[in-house]
Scaffold this motif. Structure first.
Motif, PDB file in Angstrom:
ATOM      1  N   SER A 173      57.308  53.710  65.217  1.00 54.07           N
ATOM      2  CA  SER A 173      58.215  53.418  64.102  1.00 54.07           C
ATOM      3  C   SER A 173      59.002  52.135  64.359  1.00 54.07           C
ATOM      4  N   LEU A 192      61.955  52.852  58.593  1.00 52.93           N
ATOM      5  CA  LEU A 192      61.598  54.069  59.303  1.00 52.93           C
ATOM      6  C   LEU A 192      62.704  54.465  60.274  1.00 52.93           C
ATOM      7  N   THR A 194      64.260  55.814  63.613  1.00 55.86           N
ATOM      8  CA  THR A 194      63.842  55.737  65.010  1.00 55.86           C
ATOM      9  C   THR A 194      64.901  56.383  65.892  1.00 55.86           C
ATOM     10  N   THR A 201      59.525  61.354  63.888  1.00 50.93           N
ATOM     11  CA  THR A 201      58.592  61.248  62.758  1.00 50.93           C
ATOM     12  C   THR A 201      57.736  62.507  62.720  1.00 50.93           C
ATOM     13  N   ASP A 220      52.982  54.902  59.002  1.00 50.05           N
ATOM     14  CA  ASP A 220      53.449  55.437  60.277  1.00 50.05           C
ATOM     15  C   ASP A 220      53.036  56.901  60.348  1.00 50.05           C
TER      16      ASP A 220
END
Length: 442
Positions: A173, A192, A194, A201, A220
């Motif tokens: 990510s 995204l 992190t 994720t 991702d």
């Protein structure tokens, strides 16, 4: 200098394979039908251990279905420059590229990167190898240019789709956020989520635009751990290595086990002046007893419990965190590691040929590692290092194949599930035969 380094006693590896990992693994073949480039991330500190063997079969099937044929590099050119600059032609006319990105390159010694690239090119000529650190703009720009270059050489395709896969916490990510920031002009918000812990994720992301001209999109994906890390010392060591890079859920491992193995590995890499001496009082000699080490470290850090007792548990946590951050840079800059190995997956001893070419991630280590009295601590040339790396990769592959042949990579729970599945299949087949016989006799 240490002359005898005992291998620590390691716990059996835990099982950490939540449902979202299983679901993604099942959906991967279908997802690959919409994928042009697979960007597989691994951790540069564990270039072999961070391979997810469960991806290999699916990715090979994808390549076969698209007609991709591995082409070895021309004679005399084994390095990354020998790999084609444009996509390889495929029988189906569909783009099919696999790029293996070794993230966190700044945490491994720079002298080993080029020999490792050549060793990988010799062993896996159908894979592109790329080293990067997400916080190095130069690396991100180079990776972005590689992806854009592939897309430009396929002008017939309106867009190129990239799928990012890998084990938990290898930086998928974070790297995608950096690529998006480089590839899209103007301010781009972080797309995204992190974090330092694995498993953030949990599902496939929406498509992220990485480039406008040409159009490049990326997905991702959740980090996928091996369903079972293996039996015996090989599986135990594999699990501890992944826990050290925070690839396994926090709390599944006792911190003393991680500290003990970390101490062992730093001693193996440099028995003369291991990296941890930087955090101990001046004049301290290399240590092999983890409890003595943690006692000295706790005193140095002033970590005391009630009654003035040194808090070795806190010191162990601090030691592991130090290595994940600052200590990784210290270990990467060690002076004598070239004669002992590279990172935690490659081990050799140029002073003791009978003990050379060990890959600790591939086979169970002996009870102790003997350190040869190397007369020269000068770094060997790249050809020697490459040869040792190729031998380690070969040993790793043999170890993996051996685990698959003898069932060492299958847990007892998986064996029970497989046995039940086979039993139900036999019962179903038997019932169908009875029904067919009954209907036929009417």
């Amino acid at each position: 200098m240490l002359t005898h380094i005992p291998f620590p006693i390691l716990p059996a590896p835990p099982s950490w394979f939540p449902g979202h990992m299983l679901q993604f693994q099942r959906n991967l073949p279908q997802l690959l039908t919409r994928t042009d480039v697979v960007l597989e991330l691994r951790d540069a500190r564990l270039p072999l251990t961070s391979i997810n063997r469960k991806f290999e079969g699916v990715l090979q099937t994808w390549r076969r279905e698209r007609g991709a044929i591995p082409t070895p590099p021309p004679t005399g050119e084994a390095g990354p420059s020998a790999l084609p600059a444009t996509p390889r032609p495929t029988g189906s006319g569909l783009l099919c590229e696999r790029i293996v990105v070794f993230n966190k390159r700044d945490l491994v010694p720079e002298w080993g990167i080029e020999p490792f690239k050549r060793a990988m090119a010799a062993k896996y000529p159908d894979q592109r190898v790329f080293f990067a650190s997400w916080n190095k703009t130069r690396d991100i720009k180079a990776l972005n240019e590689l992806l854009v270059g592939i897309a430009k050489h396929t002008p017939h395709a309106p867009e190129m789709n990239v799928l990012v896969v890998g084990m938990p916490n290898v930086g998928k990510s974070t790297l995608l956020n950096a690529l998006r920031n480089i590839g899209i002009a103007g301010p781009t918000p972080k797309a995204l989520r992190t974090g330092a812990h694995p498993g953030i994720t949990r599902s496939l992301s929406t498509r992220l635009k990485l480039s406008i001209d040409p159009l490049v999109y990326a997905w991702d994906s959740p980090g996928v751990m091996l369903p079972f890390l293996g039996k015996g010392e090989s599986g135990a060591e594999r699990g501890v290595k992944l826990a050290l890079i925070a690839g396994i859920k926090e709390g599944l491992y006792d911190i003393d086990a991680l500290a003990s193995y970390l101490l062992y590995r730093l001693n193996v890499l440099d028995p003369i002046s291991p990296a941890y001496l930087k955090i101990l009082p001046p004049g301290t000699q290399p240590l092999t007893d983890v409890y003595e080490f943690l006692d000295i470290l706790a005193k140095r850090l002033g970590m005391l419990r009630r009654g003035g007792i040194r808090d070795t548990a806190r010191a162990a946590v601090w030691f592991v965190q130090w290595w994940r951050n600052e200590g990784g840079f210290v270990a990467a800059a060690t002076e004598h590691a070239a004669v002992r190995g590279w990172g935690f997956d490659f081990q050799w001893d140029l002073a003791n040929p009978s003990d050379s070419d060990k890959s600790a991630g591939a086979v169970a280590p002996s009870d102790a590692t003997a350190v040869g009295s190397d007369k020269s601590q000068e770094r060997p040339d790249e050809a020697v290092i490459q040869a040792r790396m190729e031998a380690c990769i070969e040993r790793f592959e043999r170890g993996v194949d051996g685990e698959e042949d003898d069932g060492s990579n299958v847990s007892k729970t998986q064996e029970k599930k497989q046995a039940r599945t086979e039993l139900l299949a036999k019962r179903k087949a038997k019932a169908e035969r009875r029904w067919a016989k009954k209907v036929g006799g009417v």
